[in-house]
Design a protein around this motif. Structure first.
Motif, PDB file in Angstrom:
ATOM      1  N   MET A   1      42.978  31.344  47.290  1.00 31.02           N
ATOM      2  CA  MET A   1      42.340  32.321  46.393  1.00 31.02           C
ATOM      3  C   MET A   1      42.334  33.710  47.021  1.00 31.02           C
ATOM      4  O   MET A   1      42.678  34.699  46.368  1.00 31.02           O
ATOM      5  N   MET A   2      41.950  33.789  48.294  1.00 29.84           N
ATOM      6  CA  MET A   2      41.937  35.087  48.957  1.00 29.84           C
ATOM      7  C   MET A   2      43.358  35.627  49.102  1.00 29.84           C
ATOM      8  O   MET A   2      43.578  36.844  49.039  1.00 29.84           O
ATOM      9  N   GLY A   3      44.320  34.733  49.244  1.00 30.61           N
ATOM     10  CA  GLY A   3      45.715  35.152  49.352  1.00 30.61           C
ATOM     11  C   GLY A   3      46.233  35.812  48.084  1.00 30.61           C
ATOM     12  O   GLY A   3      47.110  36.685  48.137  1.00 30.61           O
ATOM     13  N   LEU A   4      45.703  35.413  46.935  1.00 29.68           N
ATOM     14  CA  LEU A   4      46.087  36.058  45.682  1.00 29.68           C
ATOM     15  C   LEU A   4      45.770  37.549  45.733  1.00 29.68           C
ATOM     16  O   LEU A   4      46.567  38.389  45.314  1.00 29.68           O
ATOM     17  N   ARG A   5      44.596  37.871  46.274  1.00 28.45           N
ATOM     18  CA  ARG A   5      44.187  39.272  46.383  1.00 28.45           C
ATOM     19  C   ARG A   5      44.955  39.999  47.497  1.00 28.45           C
ATOM     20  O   ARG A   5      45.420  41.125  47.322  1.00 28.45           O
ATOM     21  N   GLU A   6      45.118  39.355  48.645  1.00 31.23           N
ATOM     22  CA  GLU A   6      45.723  40.019  49.795  1.00 31.23           C
ATOM     23  C   GLU A   6      47.223  40.229  49.634  1.00 31.23           C
ATOM     24  O   GLU A   6      47.806  41.069  50.334  1.00 31.23           O
ATOM     25  N   ASN A   7      47.862  39.489  48.742  1.00 32.50           N
ATOM     26  CA  ASN A   7      49.316  39.609  48.583  1.00 32.50           C
ATOM     27  C   ASN A   7      49.737  40.489  47.416  1.00 32.50           C
ATOM     28  O   ASN A   7      50.911  40.528  47.060  1.00 32.50           O
ATOM     29  N   ILE A   8      48.797  41.214  46.834  1.00 32.56           N
ATOM     30  CA  ILE A   8      49.156  42.107  45.738  1.00 32.56           C
ATOM     31  C   ILE A   8      50.107  43.206  46.213  1.00 32.56           C
ATOM     32  O   ILE A   8      51.133  43.479  45.575  1.00 32.56           O
ATOM     33  N   ALA A   9      49.784  43.844  47.330  1.00 30.21           N
ATOM     34  CA  ALA A   9      50.617  44.950  47.819  1.00 30.21           C
ATOM     35  C   ALA A   9      52.068  44.532  48.064  1.00 30.21           C
ATOM     36  O   ALA A   9      52.990  45.190  47.560  1.00 30.21           O
ATOM     37  N   PRO A  10      52.329  43.451  48.815  1.00 27.68           N
ATOM     38  CA  PRO A  10      53.737  43.051  48.984  1.00 27.68           C
ATOM     39  C   PRO A  10      54.383  42.605  47.680  1.00 27.68           C
ATOM     40  O   PRO A  10      55.593  42.791  47.494  1.00 27.68           O
ATOM     41  N   ALA A  11      53.603  42.037  46.765  1.00 26.09           N
ATOM     42  CA  ALA A  11      54.162  41.632  45.470  1.00 26.09           C
ATOM     43  C   ALA A  11      54.633  42.840  44.684  1.00 26.09           C
ATOM     44  O   ALA A  11      55.711  42.828  44.069  1.00 26.09           O
ATOM     45  N   LEU A  12      53.848  43.914  44.697  1.00 31.72           N
ATOM     46  CA  LEU A  12      54.219  45.123  43.959  1.00 31.72           C
ATOM     47  C   LEU A  12      55.403  45.827  44.619  1.00 31.72           C
ATOM     48  O   LEU A  12      56.239  46.425  43.927  1.00 31.72           O
ATOM     49  N   LYS A  13      55.472  45.744  45.923  1.00 31.45           N
ATOM     50  CA  LYS A  13      56.590  46.373  46.634  1.00 31.45           C
ATOM     51  C   LYS A  13      57.923  45.790  46.191  1.00 31.45           C
ATOM     52  O   LYS A  13      58.939  46.501  46.131  1.00 31.45           O
ATOM     53  N   SER A  14      57.937  44.523  45.867  1.00 33.62           N
ATOM     54  CA  SER A  14      59.179  43.872  45.456  1.00 33.62           C
ATOM     55  C   SER A  14      59.618  44.268  44.047  1.00 33.62           C
ATOM     56  O   SER A  14      60.739  43.984  43.632  1.00 33.62           O
ATOM     57  N   LEU A  15      58.732  44.967  43.302  1.00 30.46           N
ATOM     58  CA  LEU A  15      59.052  45.350  41.922  1.00 30.46           C
ATOM     59  C   LEU A  15      59.769  46.690  41.827  1.00 30.46           C
ATOM     60  O   LEU A  15      60.357  46.999  40.792  1.00 30.46           O
ATOM     61  N   GLY A  16      59.698  47.496  42.883  1.00 29.34           N
ATOM     62  CA  GLY A  16      60.332  48.809  42.836  1.00 29.34           C
ATOM     63  C   GLY A  16      59.595  49.794  43.713  1.00 29.34           C
ATOM     64  O   GLY A  16      58.904  49.416  44.664  1.00 29.34           O
ATOM     65  N   PHE A  17      59.702  51.079  43.376  1.00 27.18           N
ATOM     66  CA  PHE A  17      59.035  52.114  44.169  1.00 27.18           C
ATOM     67  C   PHE A  17      57.567  52.178  43.773  1.00 27.18           C
ATOM     68  O   PHE A  17      57.229  52.189  42.592  1.00 27.18           O
ATOM     69  N   ASN A  18      56.685  52.254  44.784  1.00 28.08           N
ATOM     70  CA  ASN A  18      55.237  52.266  44.550  1.00 28.08           C
ATOM     71  C   ASN A  18      54.633  53.631  44.841  1.00 28.08           C
ATOM     72  O   ASN A  18      54.842  54.193  45.919  1.00 28.08           O
ATOM     73  N   TYR A  19      53.880  54.142  43.903  1.00 18.80           N
ATOM     74  CA  TYR A  19      53.065  55.337  44.095  1.00 18.80           C
ATOM     75  C   TYR A  19      51.638  54.805  44.252  1.00 18.80           C
ATOM     76  O   TYR A  19      51.061  54.258  43.309  1.00 18.80           O
ATOM     77  N   LYS A  20      51.056  54.969  45.444  1.00 20.26           N
ATOM     78  CA  LYS A  20      49.789  54.315  45.757  1.00 20.26           C
ATOM     79  C   LYS A  20      48.650  55.317  45.885  1.00 20.26           C
ATOM     80  O   LYS A  20      48.809  56.361  46.518  1.00 20.26           O
ATOM     81  N   TYR A  21      47.512  54.951  45.333  1.00 19.20           N
ATOM     82  CA  TYR A  21      46.322  55.800  45.427  1.00 19.20           C
ATOM     83  C   TYR A  21      45.115  54.925  45.749  1.00 19.20           C
ATOM     84  O   TYR A  21      44.890  53.901  45.104  1.00 19.20           O
ATOM     85  N   ASP A  22      44.382  55.359  46.761  1.00 25.42           N
ATOM     86  CA  ASP A  22      43.218  54.627  47.273  1.00 25.42           C
ATOM     87  C   ASP A  22      42.002  55.527  47.079  1.00 25.42           C
ATOM     88  O   ASP A  22      41.812  56.490  47.815  1.00 25.42           O
ATOM     89  N   VAL A  23      41.208  55.267  46.056  1.00 23.71           N
ATOM     90  CA  VAL A  23      40.148  56.200  45.685  1.00 23.71           C
ATOM     91  C   VAL A  23      38.802  55.485  45.547  1.00 23.71           C
ATOM     92  O   VAL A  23      38.730  54.280  45.326  1.00 23.71           O
ATOM     93  N   SER A  24      37.742  56.269  45.679  1.00 26.51           N
ATOM     94  CA  SER A  24      36.391  55.792  45.390  1.00 26.51           C
ATOM     95  C   SER A  24      35.925  56.427  44.088  1.00 26.51           C
ATOM     96  O   SER A  24      36.125  57.638  43.875  1.00 26.51           O
TER      97      SER A  24
END
Length: 349
Positions: free
Chosen positions: A210-233
């Motif tokens: 279950m925790m792996g589902l959350r932790e593997n989002i970033a590498p999963a998205l990387k495999s889809l193409g170019f990522n524009y990432k924003y880390d905000v509060s």
């Protein structure tokens, strides 16, 4: 970080910081960037666990404030200047950390929710029902879950697809007590109606999955193409609205995906836009739009990833002129020659 966690674990302690990159990151870098991670909702920001530190200044002097005392009210707390400074003031070489005991029980549950408002309600109930044993509260949208399912070979334990997913982890020192609390929380979630489905982990492997589902989002998205990432509060009620507004903004960009996930317990959204390849016109649409929206909502343009080179010139969206100039004064005092990680954190002159 993983090596440190393993070492202190041998003595019954745990590190109050946990990241998906725990196997490759270093504590000095974690401190310099003031890394956040999955456990902030339980242990607070990393700086709260730092009792002492030693750092080397640009001119070679060593500031040694290493201490294991929890209370030391003797002047300026200089170690705090280096936490989150991104290496612009000096190099952190040693740190004294306050370590919590390793939890004896860990319980994990995943819920499928029809709306982000329901995710927020799940979080409210988690704080209310689980109290002091809450150790992680995470969310992801349906596109994130699909990306992980299809690209990381990790299946959802829930039967149906849902618009949003809420992941909660509770850790304490009494298995029976903690199980009772989690069961009460699950009952309340379905009584209130803020989730359509849910499952509690019944084994360590299932909890890790279950925790792996959350932790593997970033590498999963990387495999889809170019990522524009924003880390905000953002204020918790507004967290997902930024994803929705960005999605509307990019509706005519062919092949684009706009997704959101993050630490709902810390008001920390990870906004990701994916396109088949890098497109300058997409970046021009996104920036400064994202930063303007964050500023309008009184949020922060960097929740836990820091500013670095790319965000330095956007600092004005989170800090006013006087604050920025005061930070620059400190930089000039510690590093008058500008040799420590130049062009990072502060706007370029």
């Amino acid at each position: 970080l993983q090596t440190l966690a393993d070492k202190v674990g041998e003595h019954g302690y745990t590190v109050p910081l946990d990241l998906g990159s725990r196997g490759s990151c270093f504590l000095g870098g974690n401190l310099a960037t003031h890394a956040g991670g999955l456990r902030v909702v339980r242990y607070g920001q990393l700086r709260a666990s730092v009792l002492g530190m030693r750092a080397v200044l640009p001119d070679g002097r060593i500031l040694d404030s290493r201490s294991t005392m929890r209370k030391d009210n003797t002047g300026y707390d200089l170690k705090q200047l280096f936490i989150g400074s991104e290496g612009t003031l000096g190099v952190i070489t040693d740190a004294c950390l306050l370590l919590p005991h390793t939890p004896l029980s860990v319980n994990t549950a995943l819920f499928g929710c029809p709306s982000f408002a329901n995710v927020v309600e799940c979080y409210r109930l988690a704080r209310q029902c689980l109290g002091e044993i809450v150790s992680a509260c995470e969310f992801m949208d349906s596109l994130c879950m699909t990306a992980v399912n299809e690209n990381m070979a990790l299946a959802s334990p829930l039967d149906d697809n849902h618009e949003f997913y809420f992941l909660v982890e509770a850790s304490g020192m009494n298995q029976d007590h903690d199980n009772e609390k989690l069961e009460m929380f699950v009952e309340r979630v379905f009584e209130v109606g803020c989730a359509d489905d849910g499952v509690m982990a019944t084994s360590r492997d299932q909890a890790t999955h279950m925790m792996g589902l959350r932790e593997n989002i970033a590498p999963a998205l990387k495999s889809l193409g170019f990522n524009y990432k924003y880390d905000v509060s953002l204020p918790i009620r507004d967290m997902y609205s930024l994803v929705e507004k960005t999605r509307v903004l990019l509706k005519n960009v062919e092949g684009s995906l706009t997704l959101g996930y993050g630490h709902v317990g810390d008001n920390n959204l990870h906004l990701n836009i994916v396109t088949p390849h890098y497109q300058a016109q997409v970046l021009e649409l996104i920036e400064p739009f994202v930063y303007e929206e964050v500023s309008r909502l009184k949020g922060s343009i960097s929740a836990e990833h820091g500013l670095g080179l790319k965000k330095a010139n956007y600092l004005k969206y989170s800090k006013d002129t006087d604050l920025i100039e005061t930070m620059r004064t400190l930089k000039d005092l510690f590093d008058p020659n500008g040799i420590m990680n130049p062009y990072k954190l502060l706007p370029w002159k």
